[in-house]
Write a protein that holds these residues in place. Structure first.
Motif, PDB file in Angstrom:
ATOM      1  N   GLY A  53       0.784  -1.223   0.000  1.00  0.00           N
ATOM      2  CA  GLY A  53       0.000   0.000   0.000  1.00  0.00           C
ATOM      3  C   GLY A  53       0.817   1.275   0.000  1.00  0.00           C
ATOM      4  N   GLU A  54       2.137   1.151  -0.133  1.00  0.00           N
ATOM      5  CA  GLU A  54       2.986   2.339  -0.170  1.00  0.00           C
ATOM      6  C   GLU A  54       2.893   2.993  -1.552  1.00  0.00           C
ATOM      7  OE1 GLU A  54       6.999   1.590   1.036  1.00  0.00           O
ATOM      8  OE2 GLU A  54       6.389   0.047   2.477  1.00  0.00           O
ATOM      9  N   PRO A  55       2.798   4.302  -1.630  1.00  0.00           N
ATOM     10  CA  PRO A  55       2.748   4.974  -2.933  1.00  0.00           C
ATOM     11  C   PRO A  55       4.018   4.679  -3.728  1.00  0.00           C
ATOM     12  CG  PRO A  55       2.170   6.485  -1.163  1.00  0.00           C
ATOM     13  CD  PRO A  55       2.712   5.252  -0.500  1.00  0.00           C
ATOM     14  N   VAL A  56       3.866   4.495  -5.021  1.00  0.00           N
ATOM     15  CA  VAL A  56       5.015   4.265  -5.887  1.00  0.00           C
ATOM     16  C   VAL A  56       4.914   5.167  -7.117  1.00  0.00           C
ATOM     17  CG1 VAL A  56       5.435   1.886  -5.147  1.00  0.00           C
ATOM     18  CG2 VAL A  56       3.890   2.330  -7.072  1.00  0.00           C
ATOM     19  N   THR A  57       6.070   5.513  -7.647  1.00  0.00           N
ATOM     20  CA  THR A  57       6.145   6.323  -8.858  1.00  0.00           C
ATOM     21  C   THR A  57       6.870   5.537  -9.938  1.00  0.00           C
ATOM     22  OG1 THR A  57       6.123   8.412  -7.631  1.00  0.00           O
ATOM     23  CG2 THR A  57       7.010   8.462  -9.876  1.00  0.00           C
ATOM     24  N   ILE A  58       6.210   5.376 -11.073  1.00  0.00           N
ATOM     25  CA  ILE A  58       6.727   4.584 -12.184  1.00  0.00           C
ATOM     26  C   ILE A  58       6.956   5.526 -13.360  1.00  0.00           C
ATOM     27  CG2 ILE A  58       6.357   2.551 -13.625  1.00  0.00           C
ATOM     28  CD1 ILE A  58       6.301   1.988 -10.581  1.00  0.00           C
ATOM     29  N   ALA A  59       8.165   5.520 -13.913  1.00  0.00           N
ATOM     30  CA  ALA A  59       8.510   6.461 -14.979  1.00  0.00           C
ATOM     31  C   ALA A  59       9.053   5.733 -16.200  1.00  0.00           C
ATOM     32  CB  ALA A  59       9.540   7.471 -14.483  1.00  0.00           C
ATOM     33  N   CYS A  60       8.878   6.353 -17.343  1.00  0.00           N
ATOM     34  CA  CYS A  60       9.491   5.904 -18.595  1.00  0.00           C
ATOM     35  C   CYS A  60      10.216   7.088 -19.210  1.00  0.00           C
ATOM     36  CB  CYS A  60       8.451   5.401 -19.587  1.00  0.00           C
ATOM     37  SG  CYS A  60       7.556   3.914 -19.103  1.00  0.00           S
ATOM     38  N   ALA A  91      -0.589   0.750 -16.826  1.00  0.00           N
ATOM     39  CA  ALA A  91      -1.851   0.125 -16.437  1.00  0.00           C
ATOM     40  C   ALA A  91      -1.617  -1.131 -15.608  1.00  0.00           C
ATOM     41  CB  ALA A  91      -2.686  -0.205 -17.675  1.00  0.00           C
ATOM     42  N   TRP A  92      -0.513  -1.857 -15.871  1.00  0.00           N
ATOM     43  CA  TRP A  92      -0.237  -3.055 -15.074  1.00  0.00           C
ATOM     44  C   TRP A  92      -0.143  -2.687 -13.597  1.00  0.00           C
ATOM     45  CZ3 TRP A  92       3.256  -4.723 -11.484  1.00  0.00           C
ATOM     46  CH2 TRP A  92       3.183  -6.076 -11.151  1.00  0.00           C
ATOM     47  N   TRP A  93       0.559  -1.625 -13.296  1.00  0.00           N
ATOM     48  CA  TRP A  93       0.750  -1.229 -11.902  1.00  0.00           C
ATOM     49  C   TRP A  93      -0.570  -0.783 -11.268  1.00  0.00           C
ATOM     50  CZ3 TRP A  93       5.246  -2.098  -9.402  1.00  0.00           C
ATOM     51  CH2 TRP A  93       6.338  -2.451 -10.208  1.00  0.00           C
ATOM     52  N   LYS A  94      -1.369  -0.049 -12.019  1.00  0.00           N
ATOM     53  CA  LYS A  94      -2.627   0.449 -11.468  1.00  0.00           C
ATOM     54  C   LYS A  94      -3.658  -0.660 -11.294  1.00  0.00           C
ATOM     55  CE  LYS A  94      -1.987   5.112 -13.293  1.00  0.00           C
ATOM     56  NZ  LYS A  94      -2.475   6.177 -14.201  1.00  0.00           N
ATOM     57  N   GLU A  95      -3.681  -1.610 -12.227  1.00  0.00           N
ATOM     58  CA  GLU A  95      -4.669  -2.696 -12.128  1.00  0.00           C
ATOM     59  C   GLU A  95      -4.234  -3.771 -11.137  1.00  0.00           C
ATOM     60  OE1 GLU A  95      -6.099  -4.286 -15.803  1.00  0.00           O
ATOM     61  OE2 GLU A  95      -6.205  -2.314 -16.781  1.00  0.00           O
ATOM     62  N   THR A  96      -2.940  -3.971 -10.993  1.00  0.00           N
ATOM     63  CA  THR A  96      -2.450  -4.979 -10.052  1.00  0.00           C
ATOM     64  C   THR A  96      -2.557  -4.495  -8.614  1.00  0.00           C
ATOM     65  OG1 THR A  96      -0.928  -5.820 -11.737  1.00  0.00           O
ATOM     66  CG2 THR A  96      -0.455  -6.427  -9.454  1.00  0.00           C
ATOM     67  N   PHE A  97      -2.419  -3.182  -8.399  1.00  0.00           N
ATOM     68  CA  PHE A  97      -2.465  -2.609  -7.051  1.00  0.00           C
ATOM     69  C   PHE A  97      -3.517  -1.497  -7.018  1.00  0.00           C
ATOM     70  CE2 PHE A  97       1.980  -3.813  -8.045  1.00  0.00           C
ATOM     71  CZ  PHE A  97       2.083  -4.929  -7.224  1.00  0.00           C
ATOM     72  N   ASP A  99      -5.527  -0.417  -4.835  1.00  0.00           N
ATOM     73  CA  ASP A  99      -5.673   0.357  -3.606  1.00  0.00           C
ATOM     74  C   ASP A  99      -4.423   1.170  -3.279  1.00  0.00           C
ATOM     75  OD1 ASP A  99      -8.241  -0.693  -3.198  1.00  0.00           O
ATOM     76  OD2 ASP A  99      -7.406  -2.491  -2.246  1.00  0.00           O
ATOM     77  N   THR A 100      -3.466   1.160  -4.187  1.00  0.00           N
ATOM     78  CA  THR A 100      -2.205   1.882  -3.981  1.00  0.00           C
ATOM     79  C   THR A 100      -2.154   3.104  -4.891  1.00  0.00           C
ATOM     80  OG1 THR A 100      -0.991  -0.120  -3.352  1.00  0.00           O
ATOM     81  CG2 THR A 100       0.309   1.711  -4.203  1.00  0.00           C
ATOM     82  N   LYS A 101      -1.616   4.202  -4.377  1.00  0.00           N
ATOM     83  CA  LYS A 101      -1.427   5.390  -5.201  1.00  0.00           C
ATOM     84  C   LYS A 101      -0.239   5.161  -6.127  1.00  0.00           C
ATOM     85  CE  LYS A 101      -0.524  10.355  -5.188  1.00  0.00           C
ATOM     86  NZ  LYS A 101      -0.214  11.569  -4.375  1.00  0.00           N
ATOM     87  N   VAL A 102      -0.511   5.080  -7.412  1.00  0.00           N
ATOM     88  CA  VAL A 102       0.538   4.876  -8.412  1.00  0.00           C
ATOM     89  C   VAL A 102       0.642   6.147  -9.255  1.00  0.00           C
ATOM     90  CG1 VAL A 102       1.330   3.520 -10.386  1.00  0.00           C
ATOM     91  CG2 VAL A 102       0.133   2.388  -8.485  1.00  0.00           C
ATOM     92  N   THR A 103       1.771   6.821  -9.148  1.00  0.00           N
ATOM     93  CA  THR A 103       2.042   8.012  -9.951  1.00  0.00           C
ATOM     94  C   THR A 103       2.866   7.593 -11.161  1.00  0.00           C
ATOM     95  OG1 THR A 103       2.049   9.424  -7.990  1.00  0.00           O
ATOM     96  CG2 THR A 103       3.098  10.296  -9.969  1.00  0.00           C
TER      97      THR A 103
END
Length: 392
Positions: A53-60, A91-97, A99-103
């Motif tokens: 549940g920790e917020p994560v930031t994913i970048a390209c 979308a993988w990160w947002k759909e897999t988690f 309930d987690t804030k994914v930036t």
């Protein structure tokens, strides 16, 4: 890595989200990532934080393929969703988690390479405190020492950043199989990074006549919507395989591997109209909001002659290349010495874009006087200077 271990009573079973498409087999995935050196521990650690549940930031970061340019292909009509690979990856990160804030941060810019990437990565990616960065430059980079050096420095700079981001390398290829993968994979191999190859995959497709070049790309360089879907599926299934075996991964070690090339650009930066004031504008003037780059310096008539005092070891320029014949050829002079021509004309080219050019390298930092002026034989008058690229 693709063979999953048998489940045990003590091992939690995770439900992975199915990819949006299902064109790729397990053999395809082996083809896309055959390197035994790939260490997914840091990538798994990001998943563990997201699962907690920790917020994560994913970048390209990359070129136009990452930015989202999609060409047309005859198989695009098969898709219910038409998205670039980066959006599918996010979308993988947002759909897999859920309930987690994914930036998410998409730092793709069309027509740019890893040389510009290493100069802009701080403000475009690292300032967002990323947990994971996907790097895609294998289509836009050439081969040779300059690009090997800039790509290596870009990857190292991300890995050494204070948030210790995980890094995933994506090797895209044009459908004529042109790619810098041969050199980029040496960087990934040296640092034991996760590596995924679109080039490996399409080479196999063409060899067994499974798909044609036209189906995967309508313009050689950019994937069709179907081509993007295959790349997105490849990434999705790669992540799913790691997530299904998440408890088998330990904690990542701090990055401490020796550099593959000289560390020239570890503190590289871009100087803009907001961060440097010219000693003299000459016949240049400031122009606001130029094609998404903010304020730039533009010369439309006259001889130019914009001059800066710059303290640096290495110097490059970012300027606009145009298909309009109003643009011309300029010269850059450093400390009163001619250094290079700056060709802003891209007549009959594929489009207009920001072009980065290295001017000089040095082992010592010094203060320099830099002047940009129109060449005597320039066919056009116009020139747009976007950024100075320096490292200390």
């Amino acid at each position: 890595m693709w063979e999953q271990e048998a489940e045990t009573d003590n091992k939690p079973v995770r439900t992975v989200q199915p990819a949006w498409t299902d064109y790729l087999t397990e053999d395809d995935m082996q083809t896309a990532s055959p390197w035994k050196s790939c260490d997914n521990t840091a990538l798994a650690a990001v998943m563990k934080r997201a699962e907690a549940g920790e917020p994560v930031t994913i970048a390209c970061i990359g070129g136009s393929i990452t930015q989202g340019t999609i060409s047309n292909g005859p198989l695009d009509s098969e898709l219910t969703k038409k998205s670039c690979y980066a959006d599918i990856f996010f979308a993988w990160w947002k759909e897999t988690f859920p309930d987690t804030k994914v930036t998410t941060v998409n730092a793709g810019i069309g027509g740019t390479d890893s040389y510009l990437g290493v100069h802009r990565v701080q403000e475009d990616v690292l300032d967002y405190q990323p947990d994971l960065v996907l790097v895609e430059y294998s289509v836009n980079d050439g081969v040779g020492g300059h690009y090997k050096n800039s790509y290596d420095n870009l990857v190292r700079r991300i890995l050494k950043y204070e948030t210790s981001p995980a890094v995933l390398l994506l090797f895209m290829s044009q459908t004529n199989l042109t790619s810098a993968q041969s050199e980029h994979q040496l960087v990934g191999y040296s640092y034991e990074l996760p590596m995924i190859s679109h080039g490996n995959l399409i080479r196999e497709f063409f060899g067994n006549e499974r798909y044609t070049e036209e189906e995967l790309s309508g313009d050689v360089s950019h994937p069709s919507a179907f081509g993007h879907a295959l790349v997105g599926e490849m990434l999705w299934k790669y992540l799913n395989n790691i997530y299904a075996e998440l408890d088998s991964y330990g904690e990542p070690e701090p990055f401490d591997k020796k550099a593959l090339t000289k560390e020239r650009y570890q503190n590289a930066e871009m100087l803009s109209a907001q961060t440097i004031v010219p000693d003299s504008l000459g016949t240049f003037s400031e122009q606001e909001e130029f094609n998404g780059w903010g304020t730039v310096w533009t010369n439309k008539t006259g001889d130019g002659g914009i001059t800066f005092t710059v303290k640096c070891r290495n110097l490059g320029l970012l300027f606009w290349r145009s298909t309009y014949d109003s643009y011309g050829t300029y010269e850059i002079w450093v400390d009163g010495e001619y250094k290079a021509d700056l060709d802003a004309r891209f007549l009959n080219g594929w489009g207009q874009y920001a072009f980065s050019q290295e001017i000089f390298l040095s082992d010592e930092e010094a203060e320099h006087t830099v002047t940009i002026k129109k060449a005597a034989d320039s066919a056009g008058d116009e020139f747009t200077l976007i950024r100075l690229l320096i490292s200390h």
